[in-house]
Design an enzyme around this catalytic site. Structure first.
Site, PDB file in Angstrom:
ATOM      1  N   LYS A  31       0.820  -1.209   0.000  1.00  0.00           N
ATOM      2  CA  LYS A  31       0.000   0.000   0.000  1.00  0.00           C
ATOM      3  C   LYS A  31       0.862   1.272   0.000  1.00  0.00           C
ATOM      4  CE  LYS A  31      -0.627   0.326   5.013  1.00  0.00           C
ATOM      5  NZ  LYS A  31       0.160   1.547   5.163  1.00  0.00           N
ATOM      6  N   THR A  32       1.980   1.261   0.745  1.00  0.00           N
ATOM      7  CA  THR A  32       2.835   2.445   0.760  1.00  0.00           C
ATOM      8  C   THR A  32       3.445   2.683  -0.615  1.00  0.00           C
ATOM      9  OG1 THR A  32       3.356   2.025   3.090  1.00  0.00           O
ATOM     10  CG2 THR A  32       4.775   3.562   1.912  1.00  0.00           C
ATOM     11  N   ASP A 214      -3.603   7.524   3.897  1.00  0.00           N
ATOM     12  CA  ASP A 214      -3.112   6.197   4.256  1.00  0.00           C
ATOM     13  C   ASP A 214      -3.902   5.685   5.460  1.00  0.00           C
ATOM     14  OD1 ASP A 214      -1.594   3.929   4.381  1.00  0.00           O
ATOM     15  OD2 ASP A 214       0.150   4.886   5.294  1.00  0.00           O
ATOM     16  N   GLU A 215      -4.047   4.363   5.578  1.00  0.00           N
ATOM     17  CA  GLU A 215      -4.724   3.737   6.720  1.00  0.00           C
ATOM     18  C   GLU A 215      -6.127   4.321   6.925  1.00  0.00           C
ATOM     19  OE1 GLU A 215      -3.432   1.197   7.819  1.00  0.00           O
ATOM     20  OE2 GLU A 215      -1.255   1.326   7.962  1.00  0.00           O
ATOM     21  N   GLN A 245      -7.884  -4.759   8.958  1.00  0.00           N
ATOM     22  CA  GLN A 245      -6.878  -4.298   9.907  1.00  0.00           C
ATOM     23  C   GLN A 245      -7.360  -3.080  10.695  1.00  0.00           C
ATOM     24  OE1 GLN A 245      -2.600  -4.745   8.551  1.00  0.00           O
ATOM     25  NE2 GLN A 245      -3.586  -4.786   6.544  1.00  0.00           N
ATOM     26  N   ARG A 598       1.833 -10.528  10.665  1.00  0.00           N
ATOM     27  CA  ARG A 598       3.179  -9.946  10.834  1.00  0.00           C
ATOM     28  C   ARG A 598       4.252 -10.978  10.488  1.00  0.00           C
ATOM     29  NH1 ARG A 598       1.702  -5.742   9.662  1.00  0.00           N
ATOM     30  NH2 ARG A 598      -0.244  -6.861   9.333  1.00  0.00           N
TER      31      ARG A 598
END
Length: 671
Positions: A31-32, A214-215, A245, A598
């Site tokens: 995503k980044t 973002d997020e 998330q 993770r």
């Protein structure tokens, strides 16, 4: 920048031209990369950098985006680009336009400690039956939903809610009288300005033509309304996030905002990023088993080219100490077998209190570790004292900061004296600073202390405004204020004294890199920077060590080997009261999913059969989430039929019967 580095879905998102865009980015799907490439692509198309606004939720994430965009587009193209947090954007708007609300532009920003101190006074003076933290949480809840004190309408007979509402109203009036705002006001007040001043909103809509967030799953209603207002008729809003998330509902975030994006922005383009670049397919499939049971989620099925990888491991220990011992032994065995560095391992847990047995076990085995989430540099008393001094220099009406440091070091200005002075000043509509200047009726020692304090603040405030903040200037202030002597007199341990003095030295050194105006470090900007982006202090030096951290702290990180601990009913999912409502349960499910994803190569799920709580040892029930992991993905193998939530709860215990502690190498290493 090479668009050929992107997969098809990433490319679609990056090259989207105009209009609303929702990028549903699964864990580890890049995503980044999409955000940074999209900004660089807009710059390549000729969009001026100053017309682009990228928002994130942490300063660290914002810096990462800014640095990556610069590496893609070149420094010359990014000049004027705004990459910031929501709160930093709100502060920028208030610095320019808070006057539209009849407020002074030289306001102070009250951090959490300032806010709590103010609320302690309100609770004490009004004799309210609340802990200040409870009032603070209620105010944050209302502010994050855009609710003013006058909008709170308690039901008839609800004395508790009415008292909280009244405390909220008093708190807001105190902030205003001190010419201060808190963090939530940084979002709420700009929205109020936009609603009351359409011309001001039109100005900011003209400043930013393209918005990227973002997020997005972590946005609250006030942040959403700010975004919708800024997007205006252009609607050039690109949001990237993952409802799977969404783990910050307790902080005011509403997962429904990402789920209803197309309702809020009709005609929006939706792009799914489902290729995962982080984990093996076993880890992804195991995590999907947990999150797939959430109703109304956006269906995403992550896939990867990294291969199947190792099966999911299990640790079923007798108690918390045994759980930690099994994990420590397994880490030792893995390092002996594969020569992995310690930094490849992470132990994740639901609450900070769970770290203690793991710390003890790792220490016993001489395994280096670091606990992420310890006391921050900014939270240390000495640093908070200096910041309060600087705030009082910058804003003479900041009574909260002045109250904190008026008697640090001791000047004969005790709590009762200060309280009487402040109350008298408020009765006259005056500030505590002016009251100290005119305090002729005080006893001689207190009068002398008041004069010396005002002289100190006036003198260094004038010096720092004229010359700017410098390391040497701040060290001069430490000496004249007696802060070093205060440290030496406060702590008995030479080591403690040394560490506290080092904090002051570190703070002085940090001034050199502070924000500048007219070529010098600006006092007001430096205070804002410390309040918005406090430096953190690591519990251990960065390096080759096992990481211990909560699931919330692990968001956005990745490790080759992850141990997810405490998978028990009441712990994960966490139940603070007698039961967990549906929304809370789904957030706990998403939190478990975040922890599982993770892991890059190896995931180990752990639980204890008994656990001590409040001095009592009780038998635990394995987490219902464990029953959602397909058995064929685990060390045990085999198949597991589909089951409902109720069946999971009822059968979880029998599910674990017969499962032995795995990672036999760990057991062998101990023997």
């Amino acid at each position: 920048m090479n668009l050929g580095d992107l997969n098809d879905r990433q490319l679609e998102a990056v090259t989207h031209r105009e209009g609303p865009l929702l990028v549903l980015a699964g864990a580890g799907s890049g995503k980044t990369r999409v955000i940074t490439y999209r900004i660089a692509h807009l710059l390549r198309l000729g969009v001026p950098a100053e017309r682009i606004l990228a928002l994130s939720f942490t300063n660290k994430a914002a810096r990462e985006v800014a640095e990556r965009v610069e590496s893609l587009a070149g420094r010359g193209r990014v000049e004027g680009l705004t990459v910031s947090t929501f709160h930093s954007l709100g502060l920028r708007i208030l610095r320019e336009d808070i006057g539209r609300l009849g407020r002074d532009t030289r306001f102070s920003l009250h951090g959490e400690s300032d806010q709590r101190a103010t609320l302690r006074d309100i609770v004490r003076e009004a004799r309210l039956p609340f802990d200040p933290v409870e009032v603070q949480e209620a105010i944050a809840y209302w502010k994050n939903r855009g609710v003013a004190p006058e909008d709170v309408e308690p039901p008839a007979g609800d004395a508790r809610l009415r008292a909280l509402r009244d405390a909220y109203a008093v708190y807001q009036s105190v902030l205003r009288s001190h010419n201060a705002v808190d963090f939530d006001d940084l979002l709420l007040l700009p929205l109020q300005i936009f609603r009351e001043s359409p011309d001001c909103l039109a100005h900011w809509q003209q400043v930013f033509h393209f918005l990227l967030v973002d997020e997005y799953q972590d946005t609250n209603p006030v942040q959403f309304e700010l975004l919708r207002a800024l997007a205006g008729e252009r609607r050039n809003l690109c949001v990237v996030g993952d409802d799977d998330q969404a783990i910050y509902g307790w902080r005011g975030a509403e997962v429904g905002l990402i789920l209803r994006f197309e309702e809020h922005f009709p005609g929006a383009t939706v792009v799914l990023l489902e290729e995962n670049y982080r984990s093996t397919s076993t880890v992804l499939d195991a995590a999907h088993g947990v999150v797939a049971r959430i109703p109304d989620r956006r269906e995403k099925r992550l896939w990867t080219l990294r291969g199947t990888g190792d099966p999911v491991g299990w640790v079923a220990a007798e108690d918390a100490a045994g759980e930690a011992e099994e994990v420590a032994s397994a880490i030792l065995a893995e390092t002996y077998r594969t020569r992995r560095p310690w930094s490849h391992f992470a132990v994740l847990y639901r609450t900070n209190a769970q770290s203690r047995p793991f710390e003890e076990a790792l220490r016993t085995h001489a395994i280096p570790y670091r606990v992420v989430g310890g006391s921050r540099f900014f939270d240390r008393k000495e640093v908070r004292d200096v910041l309060a001094y600087l705030k009082a220099m910058h804003n003479p009406r900041d009574d909260s900061s002045l109250l904190r440091i008026a008697n640090v070091p001791k000047r004969g200005l005790g709590p009762q004296t200060l309280l009487a002075l402040r109350n008298a000043a408020e009765g006259r509509g005056d500030s505590l600073r002016n009251a100290l200047t005119k305090a002729e009726a005080l006893p001689p020692q207190a009068r002398a202390g008041a004069r010396s304090l005002v002289h100190l603040l006036d003198g260094y405030g004038r010096r720092f405004r004229q010359e700017g903040l410098t390391p040497a200037g701040l060290r001069d202030f430490f000496r004249e204020a007696g802060l070093r002597a205060e440290v030496e007199a406060t702590y008995d341990s030479p080591r403690a004294v040394q560490r506290r003095l080092e904090l002051l030295e570190e703070l002085a050194d940090s001034v050199a890199d502070g924000p500048r105006r007219n070529g010098v470090v600006d006092l007001g900007l430096f205070v804002e920077k410390l309040s918005l982006d406090p430096p953190t202090e690591q519990d251990e030096e960065e390096g080759n060590a096992v990481t211990l951290m909560t699931l919330h702290s692990a968001k956005g990180l990745e490790f080759p080997v992850v141990f997810l601990a405490g998978l028990e009913e009441g712990l994960l999912p966490l139940v603070k009261g007698r039961e967990l409502d549906d929304a809370g349960l789904q957030e706990e499910r998403r939190l478990c999913y975040v922890g599982m994803t993770r892991a890059q190569e190896r995931l180990v799920l752990c639980h204890a059969r008994t656990r001590r709580r409040r001095g009592h040892v009780g038998v635990t029930t394995p987490s219902r989430f464990l029953g959602d992991v397909p058995l064929n993905l685990t060390e045990r193998g085999g198949a597991m039929p589909e089951r409902s939530e109720v069946e999971n709860r009822n059968q979880a215990k029998s599910f674990f019967q017969g499962i032995q502690t795995l990672l036999q190498e760990g057991t062998n290493s101990r023997s």
